[in-house]
Design an enzyme around this catalytic site. Sequence first.
Site, PDB file in Angstrom:
ATOM      1  N   VAL A 197       0.507  -0.808   0.049  1.00 42.69           N
ATOM      2  CA  VAL A 197       0.208   0.525  -0.291  1.00 42.69           C
ATOM      3  C   VAL A 197       1.262   0.707  -0.029  1.00 42.69           C
ATOM      4  O   VAL A 197       1.718   1.322   0.717  1.00 42.69           O
ATOM      5  CB  VAL A 197      -0.878   0.119   1.027  1.00 42.69           C
ATOM      6  CG1 VAL A 197      -2.327  -0.895   0.900  1.00 42.69           C
ATOM      7  CG2 VAL A 197      -0.425  -0.154   2.894  1.00 42.69           C
ATOM      8  N   CYS A 198       0.599   2.821  -0.685  1.00 39.73           N
ATOM      9  CA  CYS A 198       1.426   3.129  -1.095  1.00 39.73           C
ATOM     10  C   CYS A 198       0.437   4.808  -1.333  1.00 39.73           C
ATOM     11  O   CYS A 198      -0.715   4.269  -1.756  1.00 39.73           O
ATOM     12  CB  CYS A 198       2.531   2.919  -2.296  1.00 39.73           C
ATOM     13  SG  CYS A 198       3.780   1.512  -1.790  1.00 39.73           S
ATOM     14  N   THR A 199       1.510   5.821  -1.622  1.00 42.01           N
ATOM     15  CA  THR A 199       1.088   6.842  -2.189  1.00 42.01           C
ATOM     16  C   THR A 199       2.105   6.827  -2.902  1.00 42.01           C
ATOM     17  O   THR A 199       3.661   7.525  -2.588  1.00 42.01           O
ATOM     18  CB  THR A 199       0.622   8.340  -0.642  1.00 42.01           C
ATOM     19  OG1 THR A 199      -0.219   6.983  -0.054  1.00 42.01           O
ATOM     20  CG2 THR A 199      -0.336   8.817  -1.660  1.00 42.01           C
TER      21      THR A 199
END
Length: 407
Positions: A135-137
């Site tokens: 999970v990342c941005t």
Amino acid sequence: MMFTTKILLPLLLGVSVHSFPPPKTCQMEDSYPPDDSDLVPRLAINLDLPMADRWTEFVTAQTDNMIAMIDQFLGRLEVGPWGTIENLLAQIDENSDMILGKMQYGEEIRGISVATGIDLAEMIVFNLGYELMGVCTSIVAQDVDGHMYHGRNLDFGLFLGYNATDGPDEDFQWKLTELLRPLVAIVDYSQNGSTLYSGVVYAGYVGLLTAVRQNRETVTVDSRFDDNYDKYLTEWLTNPADDAQLLTHMLREGIEDETISNNFQSYVDHVASTDLVGPSYAIVGGPTAGDGAVITLGPNMTEAIDVWYIPDALPADADAAGKFYVLETNYDHWDPAPIVDDRRTAAEDCMDNYVTATGVTKEAIYNVLHASPNRNRLTTYTALMDCVDGTIEASLQYCWEESCVLW
């Protein structure tokens, strides 16, 4: 099912739930620059060497850290149709030559296994890790002069073990996340004596998750969840005729290729038209105004589901002339983010109402990424890239504050 588990997890573990669900308004503070102690080491990888020899010095020094991380990763990994991790490893071991032959950098993985003594099948599974979860941005934004900045947080380790303490010093940390941080480094990939491109890596992982090639493109990868993933991965691991590609290998091969990486659009077109093993988002930036795109990719397809360019992107209520960035977490941009994992809304609030089109700098992008909930207990590092300058910087991230969200 995943989000049901996420909702129950803080309660089941006795972890304080005041940080759940994540905040929907901007929590940004003046956080740049990071502490010197959090800056990651930098090294060079010589692409003129045989693949098997390129990583030897780096991974030999990191062997103990790699073993600890892989033991944790494999001990907690859910392996779906394979039933047990032993079954998955046995299948990969049986087909290892075929599998490595499909990977553009498979012989680098073999060389790392030899250098560290880590089982080859285990190294292959680790190199499939980001294809499976994460999970990342990622943000690509332009300033008022059209100068482009690309930043990302890389979050990894969800549900793969945790450390928790109670009482006045209550804390909760994801164990794999803690074990990954010591493995982070910036790598300058050199060819013919000069740097071709640079990226941020975990020791032992040979695909490209975060990278810049000067005056060509910047690229990051964010996971995209798809219930069909096991189906296509199972086929890919067993069928020699399945020639789909792993995203992170394809991105690295493309950035090394003079024709594909020639400019922002040719790189975007290549990514968007490649048959991939699994779903994902590729976030690409370039050297000129407007060069920013989120490419939404599905498995077993030769056409992207969507390519979202800056003039069509954000702020959502601005006209084309007023739009100045793209932002991706782990959900299709045309759908709302789930309430239990909404890192998008707060980050967009920061960009729209606090940074704004006139305030884009690398410092501002860092401050957005450093703010809750984008920096959370899964975050291993933040990276900032400038395509024109060809620069990349990365710092380890921790989230110990009481207000930190779990993911």
